[in-house]
Scaffold this active site. Structure first.
Site, PDB file in Angstrom:
ATOM      1  CG  ASP A  39      -2.201   0.893   0.920  1.00 27.31           C
ATOM      2  OD1 ASP A  39      -2.559   1.068  -0.254  1.00 27.31           O
ATOM      3  OD2 ASP A  39      -2.797   1.406   1.891  1.00 27.31           O
ATOM      4  CG  ASN A  93      -5.802  10.129   1.666  1.00 25.90           C
ATOM      5  OD1 ASN A  93      -5.513  11.321   1.620  1.00 25.90           O
ATOM      6  ND2 ASN A  93      -6.344   9.482   0.649  1.00 25.90           N
TER       7      ASN A  93
END
Length: 204
Positions: free
Chosen positions: A160, A165
């Site tokens: 990831d 965010n």
């Protein structure tokens, strides 16, 4: 050069790639000011244009797949519509299940059943988004065990990176890979299926 992307789309998305742009595997995205994970919940986030008739057949013809970044609590209501899609479907981030809901959560069990029935794939990543207990995230282990035991050939994984965010402490990507190995009990066959065989099939 080939590139891949996973932009967010909603019901108003327009400007889908022309046939000669199929190698981009990208459709029009929303503005970059997308809310972060802390502001997402299944009641507020539209499941996206992929559940609408518009464009779905074209997505299939272009070789695309749909990816859902939604709370698995929505899956019982969406299951039939997802199963009817003409493209492969990936549920992201373990179905965004907060670990305090437990591995017997109805939405999570629906995700597991959808995997067993070959209706979807799932990305088993983002442990640091689901659990505060870095770096081993022991409270996520029951969830990983359920999915890996039930449907190892429907799972994919990634770091990831670059962890967009995410306001907390950034995870070490090597630790995340070690975590996957632990979830698989360092079984080389399982790791190969999750890291090589299934991605080759899904992303070919």
């Amino acid at each position: 050069m080939r590139a891949a992307g996973a932009p967010a789309v909603d019901e108003g998305a327009a400007g889908f790639a022309e046939p000669d742009e199929r190698d981009l595997h990208v459709m029009s995205s929303l503005p970059s000011g997308r809310p972060g994970p802390s502001r997402h919940d299944s009641a507020r986030i539209p499941v996206g244009a992929c559940l609408l008739p518009r464009g779905r057949v074209r997505w299939r013809d272009l070789g695309w797949h749909a990816q859902f970044w939604c709370d698995c609590a929505a899956l019982p209501d969406l299951r039939d519509r997802i199963a009817a899609l003409p493209v492969p479907v990936v549920i992201d981030h373990f179905g965004r299940i907060p670990t305090d809901r437990g591995a017997d959560d109805p939405g999570f069990l629906t995700l597991r059943d959808m995997l067993v029935c070959d209706e979807v794939y799932c990305k088993i990543l983002g442990a640091y988004r689901l659990s505060p207990h870095a770096p081993d995230y022991p409270d996520l282990r029951p969830f990983a065990d359920r999915l890996i035991t039930a449907a190892p050939d429907r799972l994919v994984w990634g770091t990831d990176w670059p962890h967009p965010n995410h306001a907390g402490t950034m995870p070490d990507d090597a630790d995340l890979l070690d975590l996957l190995a632990d979830w698989c009990d360092h079984d080389a066959d399982l790791l190969t299926r999750i890291l090589v065989t299934t991605p080759e099939h899904l992303y070919a």
